[in-house]
Design an enzyme around this catalytic site. Structure first.
Site, PDB file in Angstrom:
ATOM      1  CD  GLN A  73      36.391  20.046  33.551  1.00  0.00           C
ATOM      2  OE1 GLN A  73      35.823  19.462  32.626  1.00  0.00           O
ATOM      3  NE2 GLN A  73      37.706  20.215  33.590  1.00  0.00           N
ATOM      4  CG  ASN A 100      32.870  16.701  38.554  1.00  0.00           C
ATOM      5  OD1 ASN A 100      32.333  15.599  38.673  1.00  0.00           O
ATOM      6  ND2 ASN A 100      32.895  17.582  39.535  1.00  0.00           N
ATOM      7  CG  ASP A 124      37.682  21.698  46.621  1.00  0.00           C
ATOM      8  OD1 ASP A 124      37.127  22.789  46.896  1.00  0.00           O
ATOM      9  OD2 ASP A 124      37.465  21.086  45.569  1.00  0.00           O
ATOM     10  CB  ILE A 125      39.054  26.849  48.172  1.00  0.00           C
ATOM     11  CG1 ILE A 125      39.305  28.067  49.038  1.00  0.00           C
ATOM     12  CG2 ILE A 125      37.971  27.102  47.133  1.00  0.00           C
ATOM     13  CD1 ILE A 125      39.935  29.227  48.287  1.00  0.00           C
ATOM     14  CG  HIS A 166      40.062  18.996  39.011  1.00  0.00           C
ATOM     15  ND1 HIS A 166      39.769  19.772  37.914  1.00  0.00           N
ATOM     16  CD2 HIS A 166      38.914  18.896  39.723  1.00  0.00           C
ATOM     17  CE1 HIS A 166      38.498  20.132  37.957  1.00  0.00           C
ATOM     18  NE2 HIS A 166      37.949  19.598  39.037  1.00  0.00           N
ATOM     19  CG  PHE A 167      41.822  12.434  39.419  1.00  0.00           C
ATOM     20  CD1 PHE A 167      42.651  13.048  38.483  1.00  0.00           C
ATOM     21  CD2 PHE A 167      41.186  11.255  39.065  1.00  0.00           C
ATOM     22  CE1 PHE A 167      42.828  12.505  37.216  1.00  0.00           C
ATOM     23  CE2 PHE A 167      41.358  10.696  37.802  1.00  0.00           C
ATOM     24  CZ  PHE A 167      42.180  11.328  36.874  1.00  0.00           C
ATOM     25  CG  HIS A 168      36.898  16.509  43.273  1.00  0.00           C
ATOM     26  ND1 HIS A 168      36.650  17.721  43.849  1.00  0.00           N
ATOM     27  CD2 HIS A 168      36.664  16.680  41.950  1.00  0.00           C
ATOM     28  CE1 HIS A 168      36.267  18.585  42.914  1.00  0.00           C
ATOM     29  NE2 HIS A 168      36.267  17.974  41.753  1.00  0.00           N
TER      30      HIS A 168
HETATM   31  P1  AMP Z   1      35.177  20.800  39.607  1.00  0.00           P
HETATM   32  O1  AMP Z   1      33.835  21.358  39.987  1.00  0.00           O
HETATM   33  O2  AMP Z   1      35.212  19.310  39.495  1.00  0.00           O
HETATM   34  O3  AMP Z   1      35.723  21.498  38.366  1.00  0.00           O
HETATM   35  O4  AMP Z   1      36.139  21.118  40.804  1.00  0.00           O
HETATM   36  C1  AMP Z   1      36.841  22.305  40.946  1.00  0.00           C
HETATM   37  C2  AMP Z   1      37.133  22.438  42.412  1.00  0.00           C
HETATM   38  O5  AMP Z   1      38.139  23.420  42.569  1.00  0.00           O
HETATM   39  C3  AMP Z   1      35.922  22.903  43.244  1.00  0.00           C
HETATM   40  O6  AMP Z   1      35.603  21.890  44.198  1.00  0.00           O
HETATM   41  C4  AMP Z   1      36.421  24.183  43.903  1.00  0.00           C
HETATM   42  O7  AMP Z   1      35.996  24.316  45.227  1.00  0.00           O
HETATM   43  C5  AMP Z   1      37.924  24.044  43.799  1.00  0.00           C
HETATM   44  N1  AMP Z   1      38.651  25.313  43.771  1.00  0.00           N
HETATM   45  C6  AMP Z   1      38.392  26.408  43.011  1.00  0.00           C
HETATM   46  N2  AMP Z   1      39.307  27.362  43.242  1.00  0.00           N
HETATM   47  C7  AMP Z   1      40.165  26.868  44.171  1.00  0.00           C
HETATM   48  C8  AMP Z   1      41.314  27.396  44.831  1.00  0.00           C
HETATM   49  N3  AMP Z   1      41.788  28.615  44.589  1.00  0.00           N
HETATM   50  N4  AMP Z   1      41.942  26.601  45.742  1.00  0.00           N
HETATM   51  C9  AMP Z   1      41.475  25.366  46.017  1.00  0.00           C
HETATM   52  N5  AMP Z   1      40.402  24.815  45.420  1.00  0.00           N
HETATM   53  C10 AMP Z   1      39.749  25.558  44.514  1.00  0.00           C
END
Ligand code: AMP
Ligand code: ZN
Length: 139
Positions: free
Chosen positions: A95, A88, A32-33, A101-103
């Site tokens: 979300q 989420n 995750d970025i 996606h799964f964190h």
């Molecule tokens: P959510 O808030 O559950 O939809 O999670 C989306 C996640 O994607 C967030 O934690 C962001 O930090 C992550 N994210 C968004 N863009 C990127 C990217 N280009 N590379 C890696 N993670 C990302």
């Protein structure tokens, strides 16, 4: 299988760079970025769905299989003692990327991360009423 305007589909395709840590026929995993903790990893199905309700269960099984492989590696690599799986669904739930996606978030003692503050039922009756509402909605 994939959507041209979806950020995570574009990451799977390699159109957008990512710190990939695992990939197979069904699953892609990358860092995750904006991590909640160092090593925070996202595990995603290679088949697009907006959220878990639309997830193809063949991919669902493969995702759980991948989490069982990846989470211990994330923990070991980061020196963590546990991990949270967070998933989420819909904007109100936080979300921001509409590809399921799964964190995986590795956890250490006193790492300062709180997940929720409990909002207890006022009475046991209210708790039972809530259970009944959900059971009715299941029918
Ligand atoms: P959510 O808030 O559950 O939809 O999670 C989306 C996640 O994607 C967030 O934690 C962001 O930090 C992550 N994210 C968004 N863009 C990127 C990217 N280009 N590379 C890696 N993670 C990302
Ligand atoms: Zn997608």
């Amino acid at each position: 299988m994939q959507e041209k305007d979806c950020l995570f589909c574009r990451i799977i395709n390699g159109e957008i760079p990512s710190a990939k840590i695992y990939e197979d026929e069904y699953v892609y995993a990358f860092l995750d970025i904006a991590p909640g903790q160092q090593g925070h990893t996202l595990v995603i199905p290679k088949k697009h769905s907006e959220n878990i309700l639309g997830l193809d269960l063949v991919y669902g099984i493969k995702i759980i299989e991948a989490i069982q492989k990846i989470a211990p590696a994330v923990m070991n690599a980061m020196g963590a003692e546990g991990f949270n799986i967070i998933q989420n669904n819909n904007e109100v739930a936080g979300q921001t990327v509409f590809h399921t996606h799964f964190h995986i978030i590795p956890r250490k003692p006193q790492d300062g991360m709180g997940l929720w503050s409990p909002k207890p039922y006022e009475t046991m009756e209210k708790m039972q009423e809530t259970a009944k509402k959900i059971i009715k909605a299941l029918q």
